[in-house]
Structure formats: C-alpha cells, structure tokens
Design a protein around this motif. Structure first.
Motif, short mmCIF file in Angstrom:
data_model
loop_
_atom_site.label_atom_id
_atom_site.label_comp_id
_atom_site.label_asym_id
_atom_site.label_seq_id
_atom_site.Cartn_x
_atom_site.Cartn_y
_atom_site.Cartn_z
N GLY A 43 -1.71 13.71 -46.01
CA GLY A 43 -2.01 15.08 -46.45
C GLY A 43 -2.32 15.12 -47.93
N TRP A 44 -1.58 14.35 -48.72
CA TRP A 44 -1.87 14.28 -50.16
C TRP A 44 -3.23 13.63 -50.40
N ALA A 45 -3.49 12.54 -49.67
CA ALA A 45 -4.76 11.84 -49.84
C ALA A 45 -5.93 12.70 -49.38
N ALA A 58 -8.82 15.11 -38.63
CA ALA A 58 -8.02 14.57 -37.52
C ALA A 58 -8.23 13.06 -37.39
N TRP A 59 -9.46 12.62 -37.49
CA TRP A 59 -9.75 11.18 -37.44
C TRP A 59 -9.11 10.46 -38.62
N TYR A 60 -9.13 11.09 -39.77
CA TYR A 60 -8.53 10.54 -40.99
C TYR A 60 -7.03 10.32 -40.78
N ALA A 93 10.14 4.63 -44.53
CA ALA A 93 9.56 5.91 -44.95
C ALA A 93 8.77 5.79 -46.25
N PRO A 94 9.31 5.17 -47.32
CA PRO A 94 8.51 5.09 -48.55
C PRO A 94 7.23 4.27 -48.39
N ILE A 95 7.30 3.19 -47.63
CA ILE A 95 6.10 2.37 -47.45
C ILE A 95 5.06 3.13 -46.64
N ALA A 96 5.46 3.80 -45.58
CA ALA A 96 4.51 4.60 -44.79
C ALA A 96 3.93 5.74 -45.62
N LEU A 97 4.75 6.33 -46.48
CA LEU A 97 4.26 7.39 -47.37
C LEU A 97 3.18 6.85 -48.31
N VAL A 102 -2.25 6.49 -50.26
CA VAL A 102 -3.39 5.76 -50.83
C VAL A 102 -4.67 6.15 -50.10
N GLY A 103 -4.56 6.40 -48.82
CA GLY A 103 -5.70 6.89 -48.04
C GLY A 103 -6.85 5.92 -48.01
#
Length: 132
Positions: A43-45, A58-60, A93-97, A102-103
């Motif tokens: 969402g941030w990316a 949605a694909w993103y 959680a932090p790694i997935a975040l 980074v997107g």
C-alpha cells in the motif's frame, strides 16, 4: 506463570487455531502475517506509482504478496542465523513489510547492493586507482 506471547505470528497462530484447528494453525498463521505485512508495505509502495497505473493495483498487490510468500521465510531464516537467534518468526512481519514497501524498486535495490559490494571489494583489494 504462563508468559503471554503477543507477537503477530503467535496471535495469528492462535486465531488460525480457532478457525482451522491446531493442525493447520502453525502453517496458516505465519503466512497470514506475511500476507498482511506485505499488503501494508505494498500500500505504501502503491502511493509512489503513476496514478494511471492504479487500475492494475490488484495485480500489483497479488504480485508483491506472492513474492513475499516465496522469499520471506528464507530471508527470515538467513537473517535469524546472522543475528544469532534460534527463533526467526519475529522477523517474518518486518521482512514481508519491506518486500511490499520496496514494491517495483527491487532492481534499484539490487544495483545499490552490487555497488556497495563492489566498493567493499575494492577497498579490501587496496583501492581503486592504480598508477599508469
């Protein structure tokens, strides 16, 4: 006295245990945390993307979540070994975040890492400039 674990993975395992039973909770809980954390990062990316590209949001999200599901556990295990801890679940959680945050900028991160590695190798070799 029992120690109460309120880290995201423990909570997700407890909730998954109620919904799916204890046999599946140990698998579903950590991956639910990975998907939730990556979705927040994505969402941030998404905010950095071109407004015309928002139709493909949605694909993103699906692409970034799939990437996080594939790489997060391995990265958490590597980071956990490097840090020296036995339990790496708190790193999920932090790694997935970060993966989501980074997107689409992962190629830039890769270039930066290669440049850093090159400069470290150059310093260890004794500098970059030689005499001609």
């Amino acid at each position: 006295m029992n120690q109460l674990n309120l880290d995201p993975v423990s909570v997700a395992i407890a909730v998954a245990g109620l919904l799916f039973g204890p046999a599946l909770a140990g698998v579903i809980g950590p991956y639910a945390v990975i998907i939730m954390a990556c979705t927040v990062g994505a969402g941030w990316a998404l905010g950095r993307r071109d407004p015309a590209a928002r139709l493909s949001a949605a694909w993103y999200f699906l692409r970034l979540n799939a990437t996080a599901v594939i790489v997060t556990v391995s990265l958490a295990q590597l980071a956990g070994r490097w840090i020296g801890g036995e339990d790496h679940s708190w790193l999920l959680a932090p790694i997935a975040l970060i993966v989501g945050g980074v997107g689409d900028d992962w190629p830039h991160v890769g270039q930066w890492l290669l440049q850093r590695a090159g400069s470290i190798l150059e310093r260890r070799a004794g500098g970059g400039g030689g005499s001609a």
